[in-house]
Design an enzyme around this catalytic site. Structure first.
Site, short mmCIF file in Angstrom:
data_model
loop_
_atom_site.label_atom_id
_atom_site.label_comp_id
_atom_site.label_asym_id
_atom_site.label_seq_id
_atom_site.Cartn_x
_atom_site.Cartn_y
_atom_site.Cartn_z
N HIS A 55 0.52 -1.44 -0.13
CA HIS A 55 -0.15 0.06 0.41
C HIS A 55 0.84 1.30 -0.09
O HIS A 55 0.20 2.12 0.58
CB HIS A 55 -0.83 -0.10 1.44
CG HIS A 55 -1.61 -1.23 0.97
ND1 HIS A 55 -1.71 -1.81 1.98
CD2 HIS A 55 -2.90 -1.87 0.71
CE1 HIS A 55 -2.24 -3.18 2.26
NE2 HIS A 55 -2.97 -2.63 0.78
N GLY A 56 2.24 0.76 -0.56
CA GLY A 56 3.33 2.27 -0.67
C GLY A 56 3.33 2.75 0.47
O GLY A 56 4.27 4.25 1.08
#
Lengths: 229, 212, 467
Positions: B169-170
């Site tokens: 999810h970065g």
């Protein structure tokens, strides 16, 4: 209802009487077993002795692979005591495994020495518990030149296992040897079901509780059914 | 009470004394029955807790750190999770102060994954040179990827100082495992309890206070 | 919303009732379901059976979290399945308790179900209009036997292994397709890992689903016609102006409270075994099953678990000699056909069929007929509603010699069971033959003997003493 109930009980009693009838229904009996001295079975010191005996004499061929070394704390052994009986290289969390190669053992003895984790249960019979069997077995060896090991056993005729405890037996008076074997049997009894002690303690609490609940349920039932006409 | 209900075997409307008697014993039985139900639920639900096998497998792990080159990362398994031991270079350590404005919790104040007292510092470790951290993103559990090369890179921004990037999810983490602000992950990477057995050997999962 | 149902309840309950018949079901099956007031001790066992079913499912779920159906050997040379059971006994917190509850529960299930069936037998609970309840019940019994059989393989001990080997080999007795059938059931040429895994699937999900469905059908069928009672009197024949049976009482609260007492009593016995004697002398947990399965060595004495032993005795009783007994029965059947008042064509057909049957009794192996007899002993129960021609339902109003006959049937069943535990011996073999014949004759000849004797007058209303 009472009549049927009494006739039901008569049926049960008749059957039990027929079962008890000597001779007719008796199966062929196995060897009579000596009972393991009862006080050893709940004596932690006896079990600890048995553990040490096992590690010295038995672990060479027999594993207790369902049991971890660290579990020996149950019978009161400290970490140092446990480390003292562990083979080198083993960690406390390891299962108690024998280093004997199963295939080789089958060659030498005719059968691989069985894992003894639950032997105190598997050898039970109508003659006695498996623990009693172990206690008797280890004390009924006799010399027999016709066997490959030179030893035979009255409890297990034709056994492939030699009399491993012979050294111990000949260097001790009989009572002391019996006590040593009794401790070993008590240890194996514990190993076969470590939960047995707490099981019985919890059981007593549960039975008392259920007795109370039964009385309450009886009163509850009564208070409703007295309205039924 | 209608005529026909008088012939019935049971009271359609039990008397108030009967009702209150019933209530007494219902409460008594209900209470004891409730205890019985709880006493039955406890062993069943407890049986789901980690058994001896899981606890044994979760024992502390000793790691040799003498063979890690500067800037190198070694991964060991502890309790089924990856633990990274990173031998940080002076440049990596220098980046720790520079990056602080971009971090969510630079002083490791949050308590979701409590930071051991010996790691409550900028470099989040006992010795500045070695970082010992659990390589699991604090968002939803993926394992981040190490991104030690500095400078402009896709997805990391122009002034990337080096650290870790979680592909799920970065989220980004710096060279001390501290999470960047405005990212999905809320917490810095967990620092497990650990201690030095010697200059070249540490044990993960245990410190002076005992086992984790 | 558009056209909601009109219900009398309000609030949250009213909201539910317009969408789900909750209050309606509660009334129909609990608070306004009228059961006879004269239930006795034997009427506890239906609800107890449900309790044991729930117990087995719950303990089973928790066991499945840790058990591994794998016949391969672990590093210590012990089969993984066997080792996983010992893991549950030692390392899973309270695993030993869950295991003992499940093993004791299995035996308890059969104790309860046998007593429940006995109740049905003596009070004529299977008679019209309750035949379907009985049929569902027999199906439940068959499924229970299958469930126990599949479950028993899972610990992968010596008894597990060789018991399964023997029972699956029974199917090889079927003419023509037998051996292939056995291989298909096992998934291998001998009982092995393939067999273990599929028996696990059957035991954990396939049969439990069927069991739960059958139990639901059993209870729905019961509620449709109402319960029988020890006097065999139909309470629906005497109702008051509101349609409530005069001898009926609402199941809730009277029987819900009564059943709680029954459960308390059951739990005392159940927990006494679980905590103090889980092996019960080797009958609930067989000693040989603490030896890991060994495909190369059969233990000297295999016996099925106690609840299968009556049927096992019947299986063993079918020797070559027994097939002559079967031929003789076909002969008796022929005599009965000759005496019957049927059209000649039908008689001729029946006689021809009996002749063919008598020949096959001698042509096929006794091994095959043993299987048929064992299965037949359970299947014949399905036909009971049509075999019983007594004018009176309950044993209470039957002639005394009928009562004696039922007692003999019961004692015979126990003796067959006991003999099944022992290795074969001459007197036992002789008795098993007689006992098996008696079992079948009791049912097969029932249309005749159930009509004979002085029956007592059945009362209009149930017999009940307020207490």
């Amino acid at each position: 209802m009472k009549k049927l109930f009494t006739s039901f009980l008569t049926a049960m009693a008749t059957t039990l009487a027929l079962i008890a009838a000597p001779g007719v229904f008796a199966a062929g009996g196995p060897v009579a077993l000596d009972a393991t001295p009862a006080q050893k079975l709940s004596d932690k010191a006896a079990m600890q002795n048995g553990a040490k005996t096992f590690m010295s004499y038995c672990l060479g061929c027999h594993g207790l692979s369902a049991m971890r070394y660290s579990r020996l704390a149950d019978i009161g052994m400290t970490e140092e005591q446990i480390k003292a009986v562990m083979p080198p290289g083993a960690k406390p969390g390891d299962y108690i495994r024998t280093s004997l190669n199963r295939a080789e053992a089958k060659d030498w003895f005719g059968a691989a020495p069985p894992d003894l984790s639950v032997t105190a249960r598997s050898r039970s019979s109508h003659s006695g518990t498996g623990t009693d069997w172990i206690y008797t077995f280890l004390r009924t060896y006799y010399e027999d030149a016709s066997r490959p090991t030179g030893w035979n056993n009255k409890t297990y005729v034709g056994v492939g296992m030699p009399h491993v405890l012979w050294d111990a037996q000949k260097s001790k008076p009989p009572a002391e040897f019996d006590s040593m074997v009794g401790d070993l049997a008590a240890f194996l009894n514990y190993v076969s079901e470590p939960a047995q002690f707490s099981r019985k303690t919890i059981g007593v609490v549960v039975m008392v509780f259920l007795a109370i609940f039964f009385v309450l349920a009886w009163r509850l039932n009564k208070v409703y059914w007295k309205n039924i006409k | 009470m209608s005529q026909s209900s008088q012939d019935l075997s049971f009271p359609v409307q039990p008397s108030s004394s009967a009702t209150s008697e019933r209530r007494t014993w219902l409460i008594a039985c209900g209470a004891v029955g409730g205890v019985a139900a709880a006493a039955t639920a406890v062993p069943l639900l407890t049986s789901m807790a980690p058994a001896e096998k899981a606890r044994s497998a979760g024992a502390p792990v000793e790691v040799d750190i003498g063979d890690i080159p500067p800037g190198g990362l070694k991964t060991v398994e502890w309790r089924g999770k990856p633990v990274w031991i990173v031998r940080r270079t002076p440049e990596m350590l220098a980046s720790l102060e520079k990056i602080e404005p971009q971090l969510a919790d630079p002083k490791s104040d949050r308590t979701a994954f409590p930071t051991p007292t010996y790691a409550k510092n900028r470099h989040r470790s006992i010795k500045p040179e070695f970082l010992v951290t659990v390589g699991i993103c604090t968002h939803l559990g993926c394992s981040p990827v190490s991104k030690f090369e500095t400078g402009n890179q896709p997805g990391l921004g122009a002034d990337w100082q080096g650290g870790y990037f979680c592909p799920c999810h970065g989220s980004n983490f710096d060279h001390a495992g501290r999470v960047f602000a405005n990212k999905p992950a809320p917490d810095n990477l967990e620092i497990p309890r650990h201690m030095y057995l010697s200059d070249t050997r540490i044990v993960v999962g245990k410190d002076e206070k005992g086992e984790a | 919303m558009a056209s909601e149902k009109n219900v009398t309840t309000t609030g949250l309950l009213g909201w539910i009732d317009t969408r789900f018949p909750l209050t309606k079901l509660y009334k129909e099956h609990l608070s306004e379901y009228y059961a006879p007031k004269n239930f006795n001790f034997f009427y506890f066992f239906g609800s107890l059976a449900m309790v044991v079913l729930a117990l087995q499912i719950i303990t089973g779920i928790f066991l499945t979290m840790h058990y591994k159906p794998d016949a391969s050997l672990n590093a210590a040379g012990v089969p993984v399945a066997f080792a996983s059971v010992e893991y549950i006994m030692r390392e899973v917190p309270f695993g030993w308790l869950i295991r003992y509850m499940h093993s004791t529960g299995a035996s308890a299930f059969f104790v309860v179900v046998y007593l429940h069936m006995w109740r049905g037998l003596i009070y004529g609970s299977y008679r019209s209009p309750r035949e379907l309840i009985w049929i569902f019940g027999c199906a439940i019994f068959l499924c229970l036997m299958a469930e126990a059989f599949f479950g028993y393989l899972l610990p992968w001990g010596q008894m597990s292994y060789w018991g399964a080997q023997v029972i699956v080999n029974l199917f090889s007795a079927v003419p023509l397709i037998g051996p292939d059938l056995s291989v298909w059931i096992r998934g291998d040429f001998v009982v092995g890992d393939a067999t273990l895994n599929r028996f696990f699937a059957f035991h954990v999900i396939a049969i439990p689903l069927v069991l739960v469905g059958l139990v639901a059908a059993h209870i729905i069928a019961l509620h449709e016609v109402g319960s029988n009672n020890p006097d065999g009197v139909e309470i629906k024949k005497n109702k008051n102006a509101d349609g409530i049976p005069l001898d009926g009482i609402p199941f809730h609260p009277y029987y819900s409270v009564h059943d709680i007492l029954g459960i308390a009593g059951f739990l005392i016995l159940f927990c006494a075994v679980v905590f103090f004697a889980p092996e019960l002398g080797g009958y609930f947990l067989e000693f040989n099953n603490f030896i890991p399965a060994d495909p190369l060595v059969t233990p000297p004495h295999i016996a099925p678990v106690w609840y299968f032993t009556p049927f096992y005795s019947m299986l063993r009783a079918v020797t070559d000699l027994f097939t002559w007994v079967m031929v003789a029965s076909a002969g008796l059947g022929a005599l009965a056909v000759l005496r019957a008042r049927w059209p000649l064509v039908v008689k001729a057909g029946a006689l021809a069929a009996l002749l063919v049957l008598a020949v096959t009794f001698r042509v096929f192996d006794a091994k095959f007929w043993g299987v048929v007899i064992m299965g037949g002993a359970v299947v014949i129960l399905f036909f009971l509603p049509w075999l019983d021609h007594s004018p009176v339902k309950s044993i209470r109003y039957r002639p005394n010699w009928h009562k004696a006959l039922y007692m003999v049937f019961l004692v015979n069943f126990f003796i067959l069971g006991y003999l099944g535990v022992l290795p074969p011996f001459p007197f036992g073999q002789a008795y098993s033959l007689v006992g098996t014949v008696f079992y079948f004759a009791f049912f097969a000849l029932m249309p005749i003997w159930s009509r004979i004797g002085d029956f007592k007058p059945v009362p209009e209303r149930v017999t009940f003493k307020p207490h």
